[in-house]
Design a protein around this motif. Structure first.
Motif, PDB file in Angstrom:
ATOM      1  N   GLY A  49       0.832  -1.203   0.000  1.00  0.00           N
ATOM      2  CA  GLY A  49       0.000   0.000   0.000  1.00  0.00           C
ATOM      3  C   GLY A  49       0.866   1.253   0.000  1.00  0.00           C
ATOM      4  O   GLY A  49       1.588   1.513   0.963  1.00  0.00           O
TER       5      GLY A  49
ATOM      6  N   SER B 162      -0.155   6.494   4.530  1.00  0.00           N
ATOM      7  CA  SER B 162       0.604   5.853   5.609  1.00  0.00           C
ATOM      8  C   SER B 162       1.737   4.987   5.069  1.00  0.00           C
ATOM      9  O   SER B 162       2.809   4.919   5.667  1.00  0.00           O
TER      10      SER B 162
ATOM     11  N   ASP C 118       2.032  -1.118  -4.735  1.00  0.00           N
ATOM     12  CA  ASP C 118       0.676  -0.552  -4.772  1.00  0.00           C
ATOM     13  C   ASP C 118       0.005  -0.946  -6.081  1.00  0.00           C
ATOM     14  O   ASP C 118       0.651  -0.961  -7.131  1.00  0.00           O
ATOM     15  N   HIS C 119      -1.275  -1.244  -6.022  1.00  0.00           N
ATOM     16  CA  HIS C 119      -1.947  -1.652  -7.260  1.00  0.00           C
ATOM     17  C   HIS C 119      -2.465  -0.479  -8.095  1.00  0.00           C
ATOM     18  O   HIS C 119      -2.934  -0.678  -9.200  1.00  0.00           O
ATOM     19  N   ASN C 120      -2.363   0.727  -7.583  1.00  0.00           N
ATOM     20  CA  ASN C 120      -2.703   1.885  -8.415  1.00  0.00           C
ATOM     21  C   ASN C 120      -1.562   2.179  -9.395  1.00  0.00           C
ATOM     22  O   ASN C 120      -0.458   1.678  -9.236  1.00  0.00           O
TER      23      ASN C 120
ATOM     24  N   GLY D  76      -9.367  16.599   1.044  1.00  0.00           N
ATOM     25  CA  GLY D  76      -9.623  18.015   1.338  1.00  0.00           C
ATOM     26  C   GLY D  76     -10.083  18.796   0.121  1.00  0.00           C
ATOM     27  O   GLY D  76      -9.657  19.940  -0.059  1.00  0.00           O
TER      28      GLY D  76
ATOM     29  N   ASN E 173      -6.283  18.403   3.673  1.00  0.00           N
ATOM     30  CA  ASN E 173      -6.247  18.867   5.061  1.00  0.00           C
ATOM     31  C   ASN E 173      -5.465  17.819   5.844  1.00  0.00           C
ATOM     32  O   ASN E 173      -6.008  16.839   6.305  1.00  0.00           O
TER      33      ASN E 173
ATOM     34  N   VAL F  24      -1.236  -6.983  -4.818  1.00  0.00           N
ATOM     35  CA  VAL F  24      -0.780  -8.073  -3.945  1.00  0.00           C
ATOM     36  C   VAL F  24      -1.967  -8.974  -3.606  1.00  0.00           C
ATOM     37  O   VAL F  24      -3.014  -8.502  -3.177  1.00  0.00           O
TER      38      VAL F  24
ATOM     39  N   ASN G  50      -9.103   1.006  -2.844  1.00  0.00           N
ATOM     40  CA  ASN G  50      -9.340   0.300  -1.592  1.00  0.00           C
ATOM     41  C   ASN G  50     -10.379  -0.798  -1.763  1.00  0.00           C
ATOM     42  O   ASN G  50     -11.551  -0.505  -1.994  1.00  0.00           O
TER      43      ASN G  50
ATOM     44  N   SER H  64      -8.608  -5.846   0.567  1.00  0.00           N
ATOM     45  CA  SER H  64      -7.783  -7.064   0.452  1.00  0.00           C
ATOM     46  C   SER H  64      -6.815  -7.193   1.636  1.00  0.00           C
ATOM     47  O   SER H  64      -6.477  -8.305   2.041  1.00  0.00           O
TER      48      SER H  64
ATOM     49  N   GLN I 179     -15.541   8.817   3.105  1.00  0.00           N
ATOM     50  CA  GLN I 179     -14.149   9.282   3.149  1.00  0.00           C
ATOM     51  C   GLN I 179     -13.276   8.391   4.017  1.00  0.00           C
ATOM     52  O   GLN I 179     -12.066   8.444   3.927  1.00  0.00           O
TER      53      GLN I 179
ATOM     54  N   GLU J  81      -5.612   3.557   7.967  1.00  0.00           N
ATOM     55  CA  GLU J  81      -7.065   3.357   8.014  1.00  0.00           C
ATOM     56  C   GLU J  81      -7.475   1.912   8.240  1.00  0.00           C
ATOM     57  O   GLU J  81      -8.607   1.638   8.635  1.00  0.00           O
TER      58      GLU J  81
ATOM     59  N   GLY K 157      -8.829  16.625   9.200  1.00  0.00           N
ATOM     60  CA  GLY K 157      -7.401  16.290   9.186  1.00  0.00           C
ATOM     61  C   GLY K 157      -7.037  15.148  10.117  1.00  0.00           C
ATOM     62  O   GLY K 157      -5.887  14.735  10.182  1.00  0.00           O
TER      63      GLY K 157
ATOM     64  N   LEU L 203      -5.849  11.678   8.218  1.00  0.00           N
ATOM     65  CA  LEU L 203      -4.474  11.689   7.705  1.00  0.00           C
ATOM     66  C   LEU L 203      -3.489  11.744   8.871  1.00  0.00           C
ATOM     67  O   LEU L 203      -2.430  11.121   8.828  1.00  0.00           O
TER      68      LEU L 203
HETATM   69  C1  LIG Z   1     -12.523  12.023  -1.018  1.00  0.00           C
HETATM   70  C2  LIG Z   1     -11.721  11.892   0.255  1.00  0.00           C
HETATM   71  C3  LIG Z   1     -11.272  13.037   0.894  1.00  0.00           C
HETATM   72  C4  LIG Z   1     -10.536  12.934   2.084  1.00  0.00           C
HETATM   73  N1  LIG Z   1     -10.062  14.066   2.670  1.00  0.00           N
HETATM   74  C5  LIG Z   1      -9.329  13.983   3.815  1.00  0.00           C
HETATM   75  C6  LIG Z   1      -8.751  15.146   4.406  1.00  0.00           C
HETATM   76  O1  LIG Z   1      -8.803  16.254   3.853  1.00  0.00           O
HETATM   77  N2  LIG Z   1      -8.109  14.998   5.598  1.00  0.00           N
HETATM   78  C7  LIG Z   1      -7.960  13.783   6.214  1.00  0.00           C
HETATM   79  O2  LIG Z   1      -7.385  13.712   7.293  1.00  0.00           O
HETATM   80  N3  LIG Z   1      -8.439  12.653   5.634  1.00  0.00           N
HETATM   81  C8  LIG Z   1      -9.091  12.731   4.455  1.00  0.00           C
HETATM   82  N4  LIG Z   1      -9.559  11.582   3.855  1.00  0.00           N
HETATM   83  C9  LIG Z   1      -9.222  10.272   4.482  1.00  0.00           C
HETATM   84  C10 LIG Z   1      -7.754   9.911   4.165  1.00  0.00           C
HETATM   85  O3  LIG Z   1      -7.530  10.073   2.796  1.00  0.00           O
HETATM   86  C11 LIG Z   1      -7.455   8.465   4.574  1.00  0.00           C
HETATM   87  O4  LIG Z   1      -7.773   8.308   5.936  1.00  0.00           O
HETATM   88  C12 LIG Z   1      -5.982   8.132   4.371  1.00  0.00           C
HETATM   89  O5  LIG Z   1      -5.631   8.295   3.030  1.00  0.00           O
HETATM   90  C13 LIG Z   1      -5.695   6.699   4.806  1.00  0.00           C
HETATM   91  O6  LIG Z   1      -4.352   6.416   4.515  1.00  0.00           O
HETATM   92  P1  LIG Z   1      -3.885   4.897   4.369  1.00  0.00           P
HETATM   93  O7  LIG Z   1      -2.447   4.940   3.968  1.00  0.00           O
HETATM   94  O8  LIG Z   1      -4.225   4.132   5.571  1.00  0.00           O
HETATM   95  O9  LIG Z   1      -4.768   4.295   3.208  1.00  0.00           O
HETATM   96  P2  LIG Z   1      -4.881   4.748   1.685  1.00  0.00           P
HETATM   97  O10 LIG Z   1      -4.486   6.153   1.516  1.00  0.00           O
HETATM   98  O11 LIG Z   1      -6.218   4.320   1.272  1.00  0.00           O
HETATM   99  O12 LIG Z   1      -3.780   3.864   0.957  1.00  0.00           O
HETATM  100  C14 LIG Z   1      -3.906   2.472   0.812  1.00  0.00           C
HETATM  101  C15 LIG Z   1      -3.147   2.079  -0.429  1.00  0.00           C
HETATM  102  O13 LIG Z   1      -3.077   0.665  -0.492  1.00  0.00           O
HETATM  103  C16 LIG Z   1      -3.228   0.260  -1.835  1.00  0.00           C
HETATM  104  N5  LIG Z   1      -3.689  -1.141  -1.809  1.00  0.00           N
HETATM  105  C17 LIG Z   1      -4.782  -1.624  -1.190  1.00  0.00           C
HETATM  106  N6  LIG Z   1      -4.844  -2.965  -1.363  1.00  0.00           N
HETATM  107  C18 LIG Z   1      -3.758  -3.316  -2.103  1.00  0.00           C
HETATM  108  C19 LIG Z   1      -3.278  -4.545  -2.622  1.00  0.00           C
HETATM  109  N7  LIG Z   1      -3.899  -5.699  -2.388  1.00  0.00           N
HETATM  110  N8  LIG Z   1      -2.138  -4.530  -3.372  1.00  0.00           N
HETATM  111  C20 LIG Z   1      -1.497  -3.364  -3.618  1.00  0.00           C
HETATM  112  N9  LIG Z   1      -1.907  -2.176  -3.153  1.00  0.00           N
HETATM  113  C21 LIG Z   1      -3.017  -2.155  -2.386  1.00  0.00           C
HETATM  114  C22 LIG Z   1      -4.239   1.245  -2.401  1.00  0.00           C
HETATM  115  O14 LIG Z   1      -4.114   1.338  -3.803  1.00  0.00           O
HETATM  116  C23 LIG Z   1      -3.840   2.547  -1.699  1.00  0.00           C
HETATM  117  O15 LIG Z   1      -2.933   3.309  -2.460  1.00  0.00           O
HETATM  118  C24 LIG Z   1     -10.259  11.650   2.656  1.00  0.00           C
HETATM  119  C25 LIG Z   1     -10.705  10.503   1.989  1.00  0.00           C
HETATM  120  C26 LIG Z   1     -11.416  10.612   0.805  1.00  0.00           C
HETATM  121  C27 LIG Z   1     -11.878   9.357   0.103  1.00  0.00           C
END
Ligand SMILES: Cc1cc2nc3c(=O)[nH]c(=O)nc-3n(C[C@H](O)[C@H](O)[C@H](O)COP(=O)(O)OP(=O)(O)OC[C@H]3O[C@@H](n4cnc5c(N)ncnc54)[C@H](O)[C@@H]3O)c2cc1C
Length: 441
Positions: free
Chosen positions: A28, A32, A51-53, A64, A69, A160, A196, A199, A377, A406, A416, A419
């Protein structure tokens, strides 16, 4: 010509000729995952992000409203119990102590410093912290560039599917990569368009971890009331209140009425609590105060004053419409009058003013479901915190397995906090891995 450092790194990457070996693999490359990679990297160790993106940090771009944010001045332990509304907690989890321990190790100030050290300047907008550029792409670029500059391998378009454990201490990822330390940073189920799919939960479960049922959070709330057909497309300043476990919960802000129910920041803020109540079979009722700036008795007086403005001979011809015309949005007036009429309208001025004021300030709606994950979100629920050490983010069940962001059973309100959660967990995890690495060398 290879430097000694590069030779050492390459020898660590290719432990055997079948699989690529890394000290740390992070599944991922979101907020984070990228932050963990940067915080865990040393001069010697090897770090891989999968990452799969097609681009790392894709979701960051939509945060934000494109401005990201990234934290909030209240995301620190001293202020944790003093939500300005005083009513909804900044974060929710099966175990509040868990997130408090995490945030106390890396709070909003540490996030701002971390980004400054990595070249991103931030700005404070009434406590909400954004990149100075007010562009989410700045955050994504800085994280991506730092990974590149530090020699972290970031492989995109890699979905993955399997993680197994070889011998006692090595993880094998998709029969292709091996590592000693594996970080699951796969996010939750929110924002499916940004990668997301949950998985990561299955991977964690395959190692014996328990999943607290994930539900959408920070999303719109579907309500059963017919009245939304008159209100859809309307935005208004208002207050949402309801009772949860005997406590009055209340949030003020710009409410958006839609064809399905309520949306906008106030609805997002209460969504995870409403979702929880619905999940346990409760039937919450939300009271919408459509004029929160004025007390009920003042509104009654105001309406009475407007009533008096109507010429006596016209007072029998839709007086409510005239009394409200200069006060509320037209759609809101229509909905209020419907409610007022349904409650048995009266032409007695005092009773009419009171009934109208009550229809405005005590406008009840009945939630039955949250909007789906695609529209959410964040995710409430996730990997159970009992099985994760908050001082390291390491699994208590499997040595060398870590969790960030998350996917853990912690979620924040808008502003915020989510994040910040991603960065706090990433930093603790990254520093643990860095320390562990240096001990090994
Ligand atoms: C529209 C929107 C607006 C938001 N705005 C805010 C904001 O302004 N402030 C704030 O605090 N929070 C905001 N959030 C929430 C915040 O974006 C998330 O809480 C944060 O990104 C979580 O981070 P993360 O690294 O845990 O997960 P993610 O950022 O979701 O990253 C997970 C990554 O894992 C990858 N992945 C998943 N499964 C696999 C797999 N099997 N193989 C390979 N790759 C995989 C995904 O492609 C992704 O890139 C927002 C969310 C959304 C949807």
């Amino acid at each position: 010509m290879y430097s000694r450092k590069k030779l050492l790194q390459d020898s660590r990457k290719t432990k055997n000729n079948l699989n690529m070996f890394y000290d740390i693999i992070i599944i991922g490359g979101g907020a984070s995952g990228l932050c963990t990679a940067i915080q865990s990297k040393t001069e010697i160790n090897t770090v891989l992000v999968l990452d799969h993106n097609s681009i790392p940090g894709k979701k960051i771009l939509s945060t934000g409203n494109g401005r990201c944010n990234l934290t909030n001045v209240n995301a620190s332990v001293d202020l944790f119990d003093s939500n300005p509304e005083g009513l909804i907690p900044y974060m929710t989890s099966g175990d509040p102590l868990f997130y408090q321990q995490v945030i106390s190790q890396f709070d909003c100030h540490d996030t701002v410093n971390f980004f400054a050290e990595n070249g991103l300047l931030c700005t404070d907008k009434n406590g909400y912290i954004y990149p100075r550029s007010e562009q989410a792409v700045s955050v994504q670029e800085v994280l991506k560039n730092r990974c590149e500059d530090l020699g972290i391998d970031v492989v995109v378009n890699h979905d993955v599917r399997s993680i197994t454990k070889k011998k006692d201490h090595e993880f094998v990822v998709d029969s292709r990569y091996e590592c000693l330390n594996l970080v699951l940073a796969t996010g939750g189920l929110s924002g499916a368009s940004t990668g997301n799919d949950g998985s990561g939960y299955k991977m964690a479960q395959s190692f014996g971890h328990h999943l607290i049922d994930p539900t959408p959070a920070l999303c719109g709330i579907r309500c059963s009331d017919q009245i939304f057909r008159y209100l859809k497309g309307t935005r208004t300043d208002g207050r949402l209140s309801f009772k949860a476990q005997g406590k009055e919960i209340s949030v003020h802000g710009n409410i958006q009425f839609t064809d399905y129910g309520i949306s906008g920041i106030p609805a997002f803020q209460i969504s995870s609590i409403i979702g929880y109540m619905l999940a346990i079979g409760e039937t919450p009722v939300i009271t919408v105060d459509l004029m929160p700036e004025i007390a009920l008795y003042e509104l009654v007086n105001l309406l009475y004053r407007n009533y008096k403005l109507i010429p006596a001979k016209k007072r029998y011809d839709k007086p409510a419409q005239r009394m409200l015309a200069g006060i509320l949005n037209q759609n809101v007036i229509n909905a209020v009058i419907r409610r007022f009429s349904a409650a048995g309208s009266t032409n007695d001025p005092d009773a009419m003013c009171l009934a109208l004021a009550r229809a405005i300030k005590l406008f009840q709606v009945h939630p039955y479901e949250l909007m789906p994950f695609e529209n959410a979100q964040t995710t409430a629920g996730g990997i159970c915190t009992d099985e994760i050490d908050p001082l390291t983010m390491e699994s208590k069940l499997v040595k060398g397995l870590f969790f960030t962001g998350e996917m853990i059973d912690v979620n924040g309100i808008c502003g915020g906090y989510n994040l910040q959660w991603a960065f706090s967990t990433a930093s603790i995890c990254g520093k643990t891995l860095q320390a562990r690495q240096s001990l090994r060398l």
